[in-house]
Design a protein around this motif. Structure first.
Motif, short mmCIF file in Angstrom:
data_model
loop_
_atom_site.label_atom_id
_atom_site.label_comp_id
_atom_site.label_asym_id
_atom_site.label_seq_id
_atom_site.Cartn_x
_atom_site.Cartn_y
_atom_site.Cartn_z
N ILE A 65 0.80 -1.21 0.04
CA ILE A 65 0.01 -0.10 0.18
C ILE A 65 1.00 1.27 0.03
O ILE A 65 0.56 2.07 -0.70
CB ILE A 65 -0.96 0.02 1.19
CG1 ILE A 65 -1.88 -1.12 1.06
CG2 ILE A 65 -1.64 1.38 1.31
CD1 ILE A 65 -2.76 -1.46 2.21
N THR A 66 1.98 1.20 0.43
CA THR A 66 3.07 2.43 0.66
C THR A 66 3.53 2.76 -0.67
O THR A 66 3.65 3.57 -1.23
CB THR A 66 4.10 2.11 1.77
OG1 THR A 66 3.40 1.80 2.94
CG2 THR A 66 5.13 3.11 1.73
N LEU A 68 2.18 1.69 -3.51
CA LEU A 68 1.10 2.01 -4.46
C LEU A 68 0.64 3.65 -4.13
O LEU A 68 0.68 4.31 -5.31
CB LEU A 68 -0.16 1.09 -4.07
CG LEU A 68 -1.53 1.51 -4.66
CD1 LEU A 68 -1.43 1.41 -6.04
CD2 LEU A 68 -2.67 0.38 -4.22
N SER A 69 0.65 3.71 -2.92
CA SER A 69 0.26 5.15 -2.76
C SER A 69 1.21 6.11 -3.23
O SER A 69 1.08 7.26 -3.76
CB SER A 69 0.36 5.61 -1.26
OG SER A 69 -0.96 4.45 -0.51
N LEU A 70 2.64 5.86 -2.93
CA LEU A 70 3.72 6.68 -3.51
C LEU A 70 3.55 6.78 -5.07
O LEU A 70 3.98 7.84 -5.55
CB LEU A 70 4.94 6.26 -2.88
CG LEU A 70 6.50 6.90 -3.47
CD1 LEU A 70 6.38 8.17 -2.57
CD2 LEU A 70 7.66 6.17 -2.85
N LEU A 72 1.00 6.54 -6.97
CA LEU A 72 -0.09 7.40 -7.16
C LEU A 72 0.10 8.79 -6.89
O LEU A 72 -0.07 9.81 -7.77
CB LEU A 72 -1.40 7.16 -6.51
CG LEU A 72 -2.17 5.84 -6.83
CD1 LEU A 72 -3.14 5.40 -5.68
CD2 LEU A 72 -2.68 5.86 -8.08
N TRP A 73 0.94 9.11 -5.73
CA TRP A 73 1.09 10.58 -5.33
C TRP A 73 2.20 11.28 -6.23
O TRP A 73 2.04 12.44 -6.67
CB TRP A 73 1.82 10.59 -4.00
CG TRP A 73 2.13 11.87 -3.56
CD1 TRP A 73 1.38 13.03 -3.14
CD2 TRP A 73 3.55 12.39 -3.00
NE1 TRP A 73 2.11 14.08 -2.57
CE2 TRP A 73 3.18 13.78 -2.82
CE3 TRP A 73 4.93 11.80 -2.89
CZ2 TRP A 73 4.47 14.45 -2.34
CZ3 TRP A 73 5.85 12.45 -2.45
CH2 TRP A 73 5.78 13.77 -1.95
N THR A 80 3.26 2.65 -9.22
CA THR A 80 1.93 2.20 -8.99
C THR A 80 1.63 0.62 -9.31
O THR A 80 0.95 -0.05 -8.69
CB THR A 80 0.89 3.18 -9.66
OG1 THR A 80 1.18 4.36 -9.19
CG2 THR A 80 -0.47 2.79 -9.37
N GLY A 83 3.15 -1.55 -6.62
CA GLY A 83 2.25 -1.67 -5.41
C GLY A 83 0.83 -2.54 -5.67
O GLY A 83 0.65 -3.20 -4.76
#
Length: 115
Positions: A65-66, A68-70, A72-73, A80, A83
């Motif tokens: 999730i970390t 994936l979030s990174l 996306l950010w 992505t 993740g």
């Protein structure tokens, strides 16, 4: 309870498919990549402690999730993708009863014994 947990994991695996569908990759990429986190089992050639550490690193959902979030950010689709694959793979493994590993044996997981 075990079936309820497996259904939850199945839902998370389905979420990974939905998230992957939002990226601009061909479907064969998901199919090819979804088993790649299992390469982390190579650590078991050294010993069970190293094997468990590597396996758990590549199968821990918070790490997935970390990443994936990174991705996306940063709006960086390869990150992505990594993740999503890690998250989806971990969920898929848990549907089949493969959990995070303890250091004493590959078969000893947080979900109980395999087999």
């Amino acid at each position: 309870m075990k079936n309820l947990l497996k259904l939850e994991e199945l839902g998370q695996f389905m979420l990974s498919i939905i998230l992957f569908n939002q990226l601009e990759y061909a479907w064969w990429v998901f199919i090819v990549c979804i088993l790649m986190p299992d390469l982390s089992m190579i650590g078991y050639f050294t010993n069970t402690k190293i094997g468990a550490i590597l396996y758990n690193l590549f199968h821990h959902k918070l790490i997935a999730i970390t990443i994936l979030s990174l991705g996306l950010w940063l709006q960086y689709s390869p990150l992505t993708l990594v993740g999503i694959i890690l998250f989806g793979h971990a969920a898929m493994d848990r549907v089949f009863g493969f959990g995070l590993k303890f250091e004493d044996s590959f078969k000893n997981t947080h979900l109980g014994q395999i087999g």
